[in-house]
Design a protein around this motif. Structure first.
Motif, PDB file in Angstrom:
ATOM      1  N   UNK A  74      19.252 -32.297   8.753  1.00 47.85           N
ATOM      2  CA  UNK A  74      18.350 -33.441   8.702  1.00 47.85           C
ATOM      3  C   UNK A  74      17.181 -33.149   9.641  1.00 47.85           C
ATOM      4  N   UNK A  75      15.984 -33.491   9.184  1.00 49.25           N
ATOM      5  CA  UNK A  75      14.802 -33.285  10.002  1.00 49.25           C
ATOM      6  C   UNK A  75      13.979 -34.558  10.032  1.00 49.25           C
ATOM      7  N   UNK A  76      13.816 -35.107  11.237  1.00 45.30           N
ATOM      8  CA  UNK A  76      12.984 -36.294  11.403  1.00 45.30           C
ATOM      9  C   UNK A  76      11.555 -35.900  11.715  1.00 45.30           C
ATOM     10  N   UNK A  77      10.633 -36.774  11.355  1.00 46.81           N
ATOM     11  CA  UNK A  77       9.229 -36.593  11.705  1.00 46.81           C
ATOM     12  C   UNK A  77       8.568 -37.954  11.744  1.00 46.81           C
ATOM     13  N   UNK A 137      14.179 -42.420  21.500  1.00 48.33           N
ATOM     14  CA  UNK A 137      14.301 -41.314  20.557  1.00 48.33           C
ATOM     15  C   UNK A 137      15.020 -41.863  19.326  1.00 48.33           C
ATOM     16  N   UNK A 138      14.423 -41.667  18.165  1.00 48.65           N
ATOM     17  CA  UNK A 138      14.978 -42.180  16.920  1.00 48.65           C
ATOM     18  C   UNK A 138      15.657 -41.041  16.168  1.00 48.65           C
ATOM     19  N   UNK A 139      16.882 -41.309  15.736  1.00 47.60           N
ATOM     20  CA  UNK A 139      17.686 -40.308  15.049  1.00 47.60           C
ATOM     21  C   UNK A 139      18.013 -40.781  13.638  1.00 47.60           C
ATOM     22  N   UNK A 140      17.964 -39.859  12.733  1.00 48.05           N
ATOM     23  CA  UNK A 140      18.409 -40.096  11.375  1.00 48.05           C
ATOM     24  C   UNK A 140      19.858 -39.632  11.255  1.00 48.05           C
ATOM     25  N   UNK A 141      20.665 -40.388  10.513  1.00 44.15           N
ATOM     26  CA  UNK A 141      22.064 -40.015  10.322  1.00 44.15           C
ATOM     27  C   UNK A 141      22.436 -40.181   8.860  1.00 44.15           C
ATOM     28  N   UNK A 142      23.159 -39.211   8.350  1.00 42.20           N
ATOM     29  CA  UNK A 142      23.715 -39.286   7.008  1.00 42.20           C
ATOM     30  C   UNK A 142      25.199 -39.598   7.137  1.00 42.20           C
ATOM     31  N   UNK A 143      25.628 -40.669   6.478  1.00 40.87           N
ATOM     32  CA  UNK A 143      27.008 -41.137   6.610  1.00 40.87           C
ATOM     33  C   UNK A 143      27.811 -40.679   5.399  1.00 40.87           C
ATOM     34  N   UNK A 144      28.786 -39.807   5.652  1.00 37.66           N
ATOM     35  CA  UNK A 144      29.594 -39.266   4.564  1.00 37.66           C
ATOM     36  C   UNK A 144      30.671 -40.268   4.156  1.00 37.66           C
ATOM     37  N   UNK A 145      31.261 -40.059   2.986  1.00 33.32           N
ATOM     38  CA  UNK A 145      32.281 -40.969   2.468  1.00 33.32           C
ATOM     39  C   UNK A 145      33.452 -41.094   3.419  1.00 33.32           C
ATOM     40  N   UNK A 146      33.758 -40.028   4.139  1.00 36.98           N
ATOM     41  CA  UNK A 146      34.868 -40.072   5.082  1.00 36.98           C
ATOM     42  C   UNK A 146      34.506 -40.696   6.414  1.00 36.98           C
ATOM     43  N   UNK A 157       8.529 -43.331  10.198  1.00 41.36           N
ATOM     44  CA  UNK A 157       9.387 -42.176  10.419  1.00 41.36           C
ATOM     45  C   UNK A 157       9.930 -41.675   9.083  1.00 41.36           C
ATOM     46  N   UNK A 158      10.089 -40.379   8.996  1.00 44.56           N
ATOM     47  CA  UNK A 158      10.656 -39.761   7.799  1.00 44.56           C
ATOM     48  C   UNK A 158      11.847 -38.903   8.190  1.00 44.56           C
ATOM     49  N   UNK A 159      12.807 -38.833   7.299  1.00 46.39           N
ATOM     50  CA  UNK A 159      13.990 -37.998   7.497  1.00 46.39           C
ATOM     51  C   UNK A 159      14.220 -37.228   6.205  1.00 46.39           C
ATOM     52  N   UNK A 160      14.207 -35.925   6.307  1.00 47.62           N
ATOM     53  CA  UNK A 160      14.400 -35.080   5.134  1.00 47.62           C
ATOM     54  C   UNK A 160      15.736 -34.369   5.232  1.00 47.62           C
ATOM     55  N   UNK A 161      16.550 -34.536   4.187  1.00 52.55           N
ATOM     56  CA  UNK A 161      17.856 -33.895   4.112  1.00 52.55           C
ATOM     57  C   UNK A 161      17.759 -32.557   3.399  1.00 52.55           C
ATOM     58  N   UNK A 162      18.689 -31.677   3.706  1.00 52.17           N
ATOM     59  CA  UNK A 162      18.722 -30.376   3.036  1.00 52.17           C
ATOM     60  C   UNK A 162      19.440 -30.453   1.692  1.00 52.17           C
ATOM     61  N   UNK A 163      20.156 -31.565   1.451  1.00 51.07           N
ATOM     62  CA  UNK A 163      20.811 -31.790   0.167  1.00 51.07           C
ATOM     63  C   UNK A 163      20.518 -33.218  -0.271  1.00 51.07           C
ATOM     64  N   UNK A 164      20.868 -33.558  -1.492  1.00 46.30           N
ATOM     65  CA  UNK A 164      20.560 -34.885  -2.002  1.00 46.30           C
ATOM     66  C   UNK A 164      21.158 -35.978  -1.118  1.00 46.30           C
ATOM     67  N   UNK A 202      14.670 -37.892   0.961  1.00 47.27           N
ATOM     68  CA  UNK A 202      13.947 -38.497   2.063  1.00 47.27           C
ATOM     69  C   UNK A 202      14.307 -39.960   2.318  1.00 47.27           C
ATOM     70  N   UNK A 203      14.455 -40.274   3.573  1.00 49.98           N
ATOM     71  CA  UNK A 203      14.670 -41.635   4.029  1.00 49.98           C
ATOM     72  C   UNK A 203      13.560 -41.966   5.019  1.00 49.98           C
ATOM     73  N   UNK A 204      13.113 -43.223   4.995  1.00 44.46           N
ATOM     74  CA  UNK A 204      11.966 -43.620   5.797  1.00 44.46           C
ATOM     75  C   UNK A 204      12.315 -44.835   6.659  1.00 44.46           C
ATOM     76  N   UNK A 205      11.593 -44.966   7.751  1.00 45.54           N
ATOM     77  CA  UNK A 205      11.679 -46.178   8.564  1.00 45.54           C
ATOM     78  C   UNK A 205      10.254 -46.592   8.897  1.00 45.54           C
ATOM     79  N   UNK A 206       9.800 -47.645   8.239  1.00 47.43           N
ATOM     80  CA  UNK A 206       8.487 -48.217   8.523  1.00 47.43           C
ATOM     81  C   UNK A 206       8.646 -49.183   9.683  1.00 47.43           C
TER      82      UNK A 206
END
Length: 115
Positions: A4-7, A91-100, A20-27, A76-80
């Motif tokens: 994940x990469x925030x910008x 510091x703002x962090x993006x997190x991807x929450x897996x099914x588990x 803010x934008x968060x780009x994932x390496x997978x869908x 991409x996920x955004x935070x306006x």
């Protein structure tokens, strides 16, 4: 490997806006939700906003009506963030929450709001 990469962070005056934008390496639909967290100096990391795979959104009370989380249909996920306040500095962090329930984290992006 999930990455994940925030910008979009930066310095802004009180009342200003940032996106803010968060780009994932997978869908992003690989995950059950995408979230934004923040951590201010000497404070614990706190959840700011979440968008579930069905589009439902949740916000912490402190940002309701000022922040909006959204996503595209790919990576991409955004935070306006509008009407920023000094206390939004963190510091703002993006997190991807897996099914588990496991979270994958980005490196974070600094948001500084000057009073």
């Amino acid at each position: 490997q999930v990455q994940l990469q925030e910008s979009g962070g930066g310095l802004v005056q009180t009342g200003g806006s940032l996106r803010l934008s968060c780009t994932l390496s997978i869908s992003l639909f690989t995950f059950k939700a995408m979230s934004w967290y923040r951590q201010a100096p000497e404070k614990q990391r706190e959840l700011v906003a979440t968008i579930a795979s069905d589009g439902e959104t949740i916000y912490v009370d402190a940002v309701k009506g000022r922040f909006a989380i959204s996503r595209d249909n790919a990576y991409n996920t955004f935070l306006q963030m509008n009407n920023l306040k000094f206390e939004d500095t963190a510091v703002y962090y993006c997190a991807a929450v897996a099914e588990g329930g496991e979270n994958y984290w980005g490196q974070g992006t600094q948001v500084t709001v000057s009073s």
